[in-house]
Write a protein that holds these residues in place. Structure first.
Motif, short mmCIF file in Angstrom:
data_model
loop_
_atom_site.label_atom_id
_atom_site.label_comp_id
_atom_site.label_asym_id
_atom_site.label_seq_id
_atom_site.Cartn_x
_atom_site.Cartn_y
_atom_site.Cartn_z
N CYS A 96 -19.29 -121.84 -3.09
CA CYS A 96 -20.02 -123.04 -3.52
C CYS A 96 -19.65 -123.42 -4.94
N ASP A 97 -19.51 -122.43 -5.81
CA ASP A 97 -19.11 -122.71 -7.20
C ASP A 97 -17.72 -123.33 -7.25
N GLU A 98 -16.80 -122.78 -6.45
CA GLU A 98 -15.43 -123.31 -6.43
C GLU A 98 -15.41 -124.73 -5.86
N PHE A 99 -16.22 -124.99 -4.87
CA PHE A 99 -16.27 -126.35 -4.32
C PHE A 99 -16.80 -127.32 -5.37
N LYS A 100 -17.85 -126.93 -6.07
CA LYS A 100 -18.44 -127.82 -7.09
C LYS A 100 -17.44 -128.13 -8.20
N LYS A 101 -16.59 -127.16 -8.53
CA LYS A 101 -15.60 -127.36 -9.58
C LYS A 101 -14.60 -128.47 -9.24
N THR A 102 -14.42 -128.73 -7.95
CA THR A 102 -13.48 -129.79 -7.55
C THR A 102 -14.02 -131.18 -7.88
N GLY A 103 -15.33 -131.28 -8.08
CA GLY A 103 -15.93 -132.58 -8.37
C GLY A 103 -16.04 -133.49 -7.17
N ARG A 104 -15.76 -132.95 -6.00
CA ARG A 104 -15.79 -133.76 -4.79
C ARG A 104 -17.22 -134.01 -4.30
N GLN A 105 -17.34 -135.06 -3.52
CA GLN A 105 -18.55 -135.27 -2.75
C GLN A 105 -18.49 -134.40 -1.50
N LEU A 106 -19.60 -134.33 -0.77
CA LEU A 106 -19.64 -133.59 0.48
C LEU A 106 -20.49 -134.38 1.46
N HIS A 107 -19.87 -134.80 2.54
CA HIS A 107 -20.55 -135.68 3.48
C HIS A 107 -21.01 -134.98 4.76
N VAL A 108 -20.26 -134.00 5.22
CA VAL A 108 -20.66 -133.24 6.40
C VAL A 108 -20.45 -131.75 6.12
N LEU A 109 -21.52 -130.99 6.24
CA LEU A 109 -21.43 -129.53 6.13
C LEU A 109 -21.73 -128.96 7.51
N PHE A 110 -20.68 -128.46 8.15
CA PHE A 110 -20.80 -127.97 9.53
C PHE A 110 -20.88 -126.45 9.51
N CYS A 111 -22.10 -125.94 9.70
CA CYS A 111 -22.34 -124.49 9.67
C CYS A 111 -22.09 -123.93 11.07
N ASN A 112 -20.85 -123.59 11.31
CA ASN A 112 -20.41 -123.23 12.65
C ASN A 112 -20.09 -121.75 12.81
N ALA A 113 -19.58 -121.10 11.77
CA ALA A 113 -19.13 -119.71 11.89
C ALA A 113 -20.28 -118.79 12.27
N GLY A 114 -19.94 -117.71 12.91
CA GLY A 114 -20.97 -116.74 13.24
C GLY A 114 -20.46 -115.70 14.21
N LEU A 115 -21.24 -114.67 14.35
CA LEU A 115 -20.90 -113.59 15.26
C LEU A 115 -21.63 -113.77 16.59
N GLY A 116 -20.99 -113.31 17.64
CA GLY A 116 -21.66 -113.25 18.92
C GLY A 116 -22.55 -112.02 18.96
N MET A 117 -22.79 -111.51 20.12
CA MET A 117 -23.65 -110.34 20.25
C MET A 117 -22.90 -109.10 19.80
N ALA A 118 -23.10 -108.71 18.55
CA ALA A 118 -22.37 -107.60 17.96
C ALA A 118 -23.26 -106.37 17.84
N PRO A 119 -22.67 -105.18 17.82
CA PRO A 119 -23.47 -103.97 17.62
C PRO A 119 -24.11 -103.97 16.25
N TYR A 120 -25.13 -103.17 16.08
CA TYR A 120 -25.87 -103.11 14.81
C TYR A 120 -24.95 -102.71 13.66
N SER A 121 -25.06 -103.46 12.59
CA SER A 121 -24.27 -103.18 11.40
C SER A 121 -25.02 -103.74 10.19
N VAL A 122 -24.77 -103.16 9.04
CA VAL A 122 -25.45 -103.58 7.80
C VAL A 122 -24.42 -104.16 6.85
N THR A 123 -24.75 -105.29 6.21
CA THR A 123 -23.83 -105.96 5.29
C THR A 123 -23.85 -105.29 3.92
N VAL A 124 -22.98 -105.77 3.04
CA VAL A 124 -22.94 -105.26 1.67
C VAL A 124 -24.23 -105.56 0.94
N ASP A 125 -25.00 -106.53 1.44
CA ASP A 125 -26.28 -106.88 0.83
C ASP A 125 -27.45 -106.11 1.45
#
Length: 322
Positions: A96-125
């Motif tokens: 998000c910081d890198e996108f803002k640095k471009t000074g561009r507008q943003l008209h469509v944000l398509f939140c598409n990525a994701g995992l299917g039914m995956a086994p239990y796992s814990v993120t770095v957070d």
């Protein structure tokens, strides 16, 4: 039988900026490709640069064979790569910081990525992987880029790739939103379904808070698509079912799965249409588990708690429509 779902071939300008997460494969690829074919500048927000750049080369080749050959045009697609790993809040903030640095507008944000039914796992957070990769990572991205969209002129759109699998969520218990129990008790279907239920609820909740703004928020179900969806499934019976469905031709092709999403991204008729769940280019009522207003508000508030270390007061206020 009704007519097959379709999307209009409209003319977009390069000034129309569209971000598609998970755009290197499957329905994300088709969404990004067709938006770029129509003339928009499309940013492929992906975890793997190599896969994203291979996808961009393929898009250009398809453009040259399908569009230039047919119409005699000779332009290169306005497609770019930006790195993001939705399972890392730090990576999302950097994106998000890198996108803002471009000074561009943003008209469509398509939140598409994701995992299917995956086994239990814990993120770095320290959070359950599907919750973060499918829902919270996108929630953070939206919050970080919302102000940019508010300043990008009329008809800005946030789109969320949800699923009819939200029905598997059944009763949503906020106390177990982040799974912390015994791994043997973890249900891939339930927690995948929950992540999609949260997205549908987010579209509804954000719409009420952004009422009267230039931003619409919608979610859609692409159907069971023959993509990499099942690659992480470790339940042998479930994996067999998915393979059988895909193998017998019952699953949709990526472009069939992407059609409703492309329609929502480009169709001028949907300007200002917000807060809905779509299937096959039609508004559809989601399951009762996501329609309860008290549950919607509870999930909304809990989402901010997970992200409190990454959001400013101004960003929170913007999400709340203040």
């Amino acid at each position: 039988m009704g007519a097959r779902a379709s999307f209009p071939m409209v003319t977009l300008t390069k000034n129309r900026i569209i971000v598609v997460t998970g755009a290197n494969t499957g329905i994300g690829y088709e969404i990004a490709k067709h938006c770029a074919f129509m003339g928009a500048t499309v940013i492929l927000a992906c975890r793997s640069e190599a896969r994203a750049r291979n996808a961009m080369e393929r898009m250009q080749q398809e453009y040259e064979s399908e569009v230039i050959t047919a119409h005699g045009e000779n332009n290169r697609l306005a497609i770019e790569f930006m790195h993001v790993d939705l399972s890392s809040f730090k990576s999302v903030v950097t994106f998000c910081d890198e996108f803002k640095k471009t000074g561009r507008q943003l008209h469509v944000l398509f939140c598409n990525a994701g995992l299917g039914m995956a086994p239990y796992s814990v993120t770095v957070d320290g959070l359950e992987l599907i919750l973060q990769a499918n829902y919270l990572g996108h929630f953070l991205m939206i919050a970080k880029l919302l102000d940019v969209m508010k300043r990008s002129g009329p008809d800005c759109r946030i789109l969320l790739t949800a699923s009819s699998a939200h029905s598997a969520a059944r009763r949503i218990d906020i106390s177990t939103m982040n799974f912390t129990g015994n791994e043997r008790d973890y249900s891939q279907i339930v927690y995948y379904g929950r992540s999609k239920a949260y997205q549908i609820m987010q579209a509804i909740t954000m719409t009420s808070r952004l009422k009267g703004s230039n931003i619409s928020v919608n979610s859609f179900h692409p159907g069971l698509v023959a993509t990499e969806f099942g690659r992480y499934i470790n339940n042998s019976c479930l994996k067999c079912c998915v393979k059988c469905i895909c193998g017998c031709g019952c699953a949709r092709t990526p472009i069939q799965g992407a059609t409703c999403g492309i329609d929502l991204a480009v169709n001028p008729d949907y300007s200002g249409v917000s807060g809905h769940y779509w299937i096959d280019c039609r508004i559809t009522e989601p399951k009762s588990c996501v329609r309860n207003e008290e549950t919607q508000i509870a999930v909304w508030r809990e989402s901010f708690k997970f992200l409190k270390d990454y959001l400013t007061e101004d960003e929170i206020n913007a999400m709340e429509g203040k």
